[in-house]
Design a protein around this motif. Structure first.
Motif, PDB file in Angstrom:
ATOM      1  N   PHE A 138      -4.268  16.926  54.205  1.00 16.87           N
ATOM      2  CA  PHE A 138      -3.285  17.933  53.823  1.00 16.87           C
ATOM      3  C   PHE A 138      -2.705  18.562  55.089  1.00 16.87           C
ATOM      4  CE2 PHE A 138      -1.876  21.488  51.133  1.00 16.87           C
ATOM      5  CZ  PHE A 138      -1.374  20.729  50.101  1.00 16.87           C
TER       6      PHE A 138
ATOM      7  N   LEU B  64     -13.015   9.895  40.178  1.00 12.39           N
ATOM      8  CA  LEU B  64     -12.075   8.806  40.400  1.00 12.39           C
ATOM      9  C   LEU B  64     -12.436   7.877  41.538  1.00 12.39           C
ATOM     10  CD1 LEU B  64      -8.876  10.645  39.529  1.00 12.39           C
ATOM     11  CD2 LEU B  64      -9.454   8.375  38.750  1.00 12.39           C
ATOM     12  N   THR B  65     -13.356   8.302  42.366  1.00  9.38           N
ATOM     13  CA  THR B  65     -13.751   7.404  43.443  1.00  9.38           C
ATOM     14  C   THR B  65     -14.579   6.234  42.895  1.00  9.38           C
ATOM     15  OG1 THR B  65     -15.472   9.036  43.805  1.00  9.38           O
ATOM     16  CG2 THR B  65     -13.638   9.043  45.329  1.00  9.38           C
TER      17      THR B  65
ATOM     18  N   LEU C 145       0.725  12.854  45.975  1.00 10.55           N
ATOM     19  CA  LEU C 145       0.762  13.167  47.405  1.00 10.55           C
ATOM     20  C   LEU C 145       0.790  11.891  48.236  1.00 10.55           C
ATOM     21  CD1 LEU C 145      -1.675  16.214  47.805  1.00 10.55           C
ATOM     22  CD2 LEU C 145       0.815  16.206  47.638  1.00 10.55           C
TER      23      LEU C 145
ATOM     24  N   LEU D 102      -8.023  19.793  46.732  1.00  8.93           N
ATOM     25  CA  LEU D 102      -8.061  18.342  46.758  1.00  8.93           C
ATOM     26  C   LEU D 102      -9.380  17.792  47.249  1.00  8.93           C
ATOM     27  CD1 LEU D 102      -4.580  17.387  48.095  1.00  8.93           C
ATOM     28  CD2 LEU D 102      -5.590  16.739  45.919  1.00  8.93           C
TER      29      LEU D 102
ATOM     30  N   ARG E 226      -4.389   4.661  45.295  1.00  4.33           N
ATOM     31  CA  ARG E 226      -4.950   5.129  46.559  1.00  4.33           C
ATOM     32  C   ARG E 226      -5.977   6.210  46.288  1.00  4.33           C
ATOM     33  NH1 ARG E 226      -2.013   4.280  51.288  1.00  4.33           N
ATOM     34  NH2 ARG E 226      -3.693   5.483  52.195  1.00  4.33           N
ATOM     35  N   LEU E 227      -6.371   6.341  45.017  1.00  3.42           N
ATOM     36  CA  LEU E 227      -7.169   7.492  44.634  1.00  3.42           C
ATOM     37  C   LEU E 227      -8.558   7.512  45.217  1.00  3.42           C
ATOM     38  CD1 LEU E 227      -5.858   7.903  41.114  1.00  3.42           C
ATOM     39  CD2 LEU E 227      -6.206   9.748  42.708  1.00  3.42           C
ATOM     40  N   THR E 228      -8.973   6.413  45.751  1.00  6.83           N
ATOM     41  CA  THR E 228     -10.287   6.414  46.372  1.00  6.83           C
ATOM     42  C   THR E 228     -10.261   7.181  47.689  1.00  6.83           C
ATOM     43  OG1 THR E 228      -9.652   4.234  47.126  1.00  6.83           O
ATOM     44  CG2 THR E 228     -11.209   4.346  45.319  1.00  6.83           C
TER      45      THR E 228
ATOM     46  N   VAL F 178      -8.575  10.581  49.886  1.00  5.69           N
ATOM     47  CA  VAL F 178      -7.915  11.875  49.751  1.00  5.69           C
ATOM     48  C   VAL F 178      -6.938  12.023  50.913  1.00  5.69           C
ATOM     49  CG1 VAL F 178      -8.240  14.358  49.731  1.00  5.69           C
ATOM     50  CG2 VAL F 178      -9.934  12.877  48.669  1.00  5.69           C
TER      51      VAL F 178
ATOM     52  N   ALA G 199      -6.030  14.363  39.566  1.00  8.09           N
ATOM     53  CA  ALA G 199      -5.908  12.922  39.793  1.00  8.09           C
ATOM     54  C   ALA G 199      -4.449  12.549  40.038  1.00  8.09           C
ATOM     55  CB  ALA G 199      -6.471  12.149  38.597  1.00  8.09           C
TER      56      ALA G 199
ATOM     57  N   ARG H 190       0.819   4.119  38.130  1.00  2.52           N
ATOM     58  CA  ARG H 190      -0.235   4.588  39.022  1.00  2.52           C
ATOM     59  C   ARG H 190      -0.812   5.892  38.482  1.00  2.52           C
ATOM     60  NH1 ARG H 190       0.373   1.824  44.107  1.00  2.52           N
ATOM     61  NH2 ARG H 190      -0.802   3.444  45.173  1.00  2.52           N
ATOM     62  N   PHE H 191       0.066   6.738  37.953  1.00  3.94           N
ATOM     63  CA  PHE H 191      -0.401   7.997  37.358  1.00  3.94           C
ATOM     64  C   PHE H 191      -1.177   7.725  36.071  1.00  3.94           C
ATOM     65  CE2 PHE H 191       3.667   9.462  39.455  1.00  3.94           C
ATOM     66  CZ  PHE H 191       3.015   9.957  40.559  1.00  3.94           C
TER      67      PHE H 191
ATOM     68  N   ARG I 152      -3.059  14.084  43.394  1.00  4.22           N
ATOM     69  CA  ARG I 152      -3.526  13.339  44.552  1.00  4.22           C
ATOM     70  C   ARG I 152      -2.717  12.050  44.727  1.00  4.22           C
ATOM     71  NH1 ARG I 152     -10.001  13.338  45.150  1.00  4.22           N
ATOM     72  NH2 ARG I 152      -9.687  15.193  43.888  1.00  4.22           N
ATOM     73  N   GLU I 153      -2.513  11.323  43.622  1.00  5.85           N
ATOM     74  CA  GLU I 153      -1.731  10.081  43.684  1.00  5.85           C
ATOM     75  C   GLU I 153      -0.299  10.399  44.123  1.00  5.85           C
ATOM     76  OE1 GLU I 153      -3.153   7.021  42.826  1.00  5.85           O
ATOM     77  OE2 GLU I 153      -1.322   6.007  43.462  1.00  5.85           O
TER      78      GLU I 153
END
Lengths: 478, 478
Positions: free
Chosen positions: B265, A259-260, B198, A252, B258-260, B262, B192, A188-189, B195-196
């Motif tokens: 927080f 990336l979106t 998290l 964030l 899930r990067l699409t 955010v 990137a 995923r990373f 975020r992933e």
């Protein structure tokens, strides 16, 4: 008798598995319909044979053979571990697992190298879903310890335990992925970064080489040892993790990344990246790059091993398990190993300093043998070397196997004198070392008498070894 | 006279810059209104002083002093380089650059450590936008070579050239970011991945420790040396980059990440991560973790240096620039350095093998001095060590500075005999080495006479050194 691992599907990943199992002493049976499979796996095996033993100071098991078979059934019969690494096509994988289960032992672990499928997708409809898991490795499989072990919903607890034990035994780190998710964890990373990198190249903001430099001269060095969160914990400074998060968390929502979106994978983008990659690395063949990569990995892993940290800690533990008692032979074989890449010097052979290390390792093994082991040192006493006389009789090259024969020539009170002969695997004498040591207190850093049991063990050896040295001398001169 | 660097804003990043400049021989002037600034920078300086010199085999410049000043104007006057590392607030940064430009030299490079702003945002409305750039470093600044140099639209070509030259001189790698973009290059990848990560923690799929292990036991080891694209080029195997892209490109559109989104927080997410991080690393203080990180970085960078690869190549080149001629002193000071972390053994001091390496380095320096340098070796001849006799007289600890005095005791034809004395910086004798070498042809691997100019240089030294050794002996015994 050697345990059997069946490798279904060769290629870079299957070949890496085959090499690791074989070098760890397993008998390996391969099925791959590709007529080139044997040549390809042979090339991987050559890389692995050169480098994997360099990670260890102790001798590795006698390698197992690799045999090639005409059918899944033939390869799988009697296997304790079956590793599937066929192309990422659902129907093909299900068919392969069916063929495997038609014949395999019910106790065997059936593992898939897949990153594209979840274990539940492979377990669905299987005769015995409980013996199927995902074991997703990282290239080069023979050097990188990480393997994502994803049992999914159906794998039996015994299968998971057996899988962990076997993977650990072949020097890997099974990361138990507790919930099955697409792409497991690491990919995923990798996907997130890959996607961002494609955007940067596509938009002309950075070349492939600039991106690689941005990684390997900076955060890549941090990630090799601490990963993401521990690095940030340290970066937070004295205030720690919460401070770091308070400071950087809000970023964030900044519009930093593309990336979106997913970049269109057009022929033009493929051309652009292939051309930039040629400009960056095209002066080397893939084989040359593989050697460079593997040499660097060996050097980094050995560096971390020296620090007893991160992946180096894993190898250190694995290495300790390879240690065998020195036995009662005269002389003692105190060291048996290969020359790792980080021991070479400008003359292209083993640096003279490393001979000193080899003989130091030999004396350390001798010390452990007489009871002055790590626990003895931790309790506050040790032997320090006071003088050495070394003769360098023949060159020793990177990758060569050698051993050291050690004799106790004198051992009374705090004095210990050793005679080491370093020999190539074929028996050629490479170097000798006359080494004089003193027993010291690690508290006062001054010499003192050893504990009685160590003193007695030393004296016992000295009596036997001195005699054999005399006998040897007479033979040499006779 | 030393060149002056002004550090505006201390903290972890400003402190790292201060330490690197000071250790590279610059006079450093700091302005930071935080009353704790001096203590905090002192802590960074302590870490840096311990580790940065370990990357080099050659002696570093005499460190410059760090002074603390009550105003921007006071710190900046006379500075060749001004590094701004104040908090990421637009108004504050613009105000600081105004104050800097009110007083600074028009030729000075004014660099911002920002990752949150583009250079155009800092140049806008400046009196002389041409001297402002972004120079974004990575923590720890004193060990990691990467610095993203983003000139933006307004920076003058002379400023860019001067910035590159200075950054290179202090051992960094200026990555010229040709187009200004939000977050430059590396932080886009970090964001990137962050975020992933998290998401994975928030959804309970992996803990912080599992994520760190997924990185440092796997692809982190690859990225430390090759980055992303070269790694994949190799992974593509014999078919190369195009094959890799054909095989893995399509994965991009899979629903893997899930990067699409955010992740919110929330305090709950902050708590979850802080708690997992405590469980993972809470047994060590931040200072301890910093030492661990720095030791690992030194070991990895030195490992790569040994392979002449990646970031190690940069350090090797920088190190070569630090080399100075041995001069005409009697004896010659052939080595002057500190003991790096990777030279320690189980007894907690420098391993005996490393003494051999130190004396080997001393003889290599002596060889270069008489004309048997790298080019001579590349042309096919060298000296090989045949025998050494070493006496270990006092312990040498990690981080200690020492030097080696070398005398040519005999030099005729193919025979060369050296006498080395290794001394702690305070003059204490640590070890001696009587070393006998033979001149060899690297083609036949047999002994042969050196080229006349080398032979003459050796004989000349032997005559002078032998005499001084005799004089010394008489003094010692007198």
């Amino acid at each position: 008798m050697k345990q059997v691992a069946a490798i279904i599907g060769g290629g870079v990943i299957g070949g890496g598995w085959a090499a690791r199992f074989a070098l760890m002493g397993w008998e390996v049976r391969v099925f791959d319909p590709d007529p080139e499979a044997q040549r390809k796996i042979g090339a991987v095996m050559e890389n692995a044979t050169r480098t994997l033993p360099m990670l260890y100071e102790n001798p590795m098991p006698t390698p197992g053979g690799i045999s090639y078979h005409g059918s899944v059934a033939d390869a799988v019969a009697g296997a304790v571990w079956v590793q599937e690494s066929v192309p990422e096509k659902s129907g093909l994988k299900l068919q392969v697992f069916k063929e495997i289960q038609d014949i395999c032992d019910v106790d065997a672990v059936l593992a898939s190298s897949t990153s594209g499928f979840k274990p539940s997708e492979l377990q669905a409809g299987a005769a015995r879903p409980g013996q199927i898991v995902v074991a997703h490795p990282f290239n080069p499989v023979y050097l990188l310890p990480l393997v994502e072990l994803v049992p999914g919903p159906a794998a039996a607890p015994e299968t998971i335990d057996r899988a962990k034990a076997i993977l650990t035994r072949i020097g890997m780190y099974p990361l138990h992925v507790r919930a099955e998710i697409d792409a497991h964890i690491a990919d995923r990373f990798l996907e997130a970064v890959w996607r961002e990198a494609l955007w940067l190249v596509k938009d002309g903001l950075a070349t492939t080489e600039e991106i690689d430099n941005a990684i390997r001269y900076g955060f890549g060095l941090r990630w090799a040892q601490m990963g993401l969160f521990e690095t940030y914990r340290v970066a937070g400074g004295e205030a720690g993790m919460r401070h770091f998060m308070a400071q950087f968390g809000p970023c964030l929502s900044w519009p930093w990344t593309r990336l979106t979106d997913v970049p269109d994978f057009t022929p033009a983008l493929v051309d652009l990246i292939a051309e930039q990659s040629d400009a960056q690395s095209g002066q080397s063949t893939i084989r040359e790059l593989e050697r460079l990569r593997d040499n660097n990995l060996v050097a980094i892993l050995r560096a971390l091993k020296g620090q007893e940290a991160a992946a180096g800690r894993l190898i250190l533990d694995h290495d300790a398990g390879l240690r065998r008692p020195l036995g009662d032979g005269v002389p003692l074989v105190a060291v048996r190993r290969t020359v790792p890449v980080d021991w070479a010097d400008v003359n292209g052979h083993m640096n003279e300093g490393r001979y000193g290390q080899v003989f130091s390792d030999a004396s350390e093994a001798l010390m452990a043998h007489v009871g002055a082991d790590r626990a003895y040192i931790d309790a506050g006493m040790s032997y320090f070397t006071a003088e050495t006389n070394m003769k360098y009789l023949a060159e020793t090259l990177v990758g060569e196997s050698f051993y050291v024969e050690t004799r106790v020539m004198f051992g009374e009170g705090k004095k210990l004198r050793l005679w080491h002969e370093m020999k190539r695997a074929d028996g050629t004498l490479l170097a000798t070392c006359d080494q004089f040591l003193l027993h010291v207190s690690l508290e006062t850093r001054r010499s003192c008498a050893p504990l009685p049991e160590v003193a007695e063990a030393v004296e016992r050896l000295a009596a036997v070894h001195r005699e054999s040295a005399h006998a040897k001398k007479e033979t040499d001169h006779g």
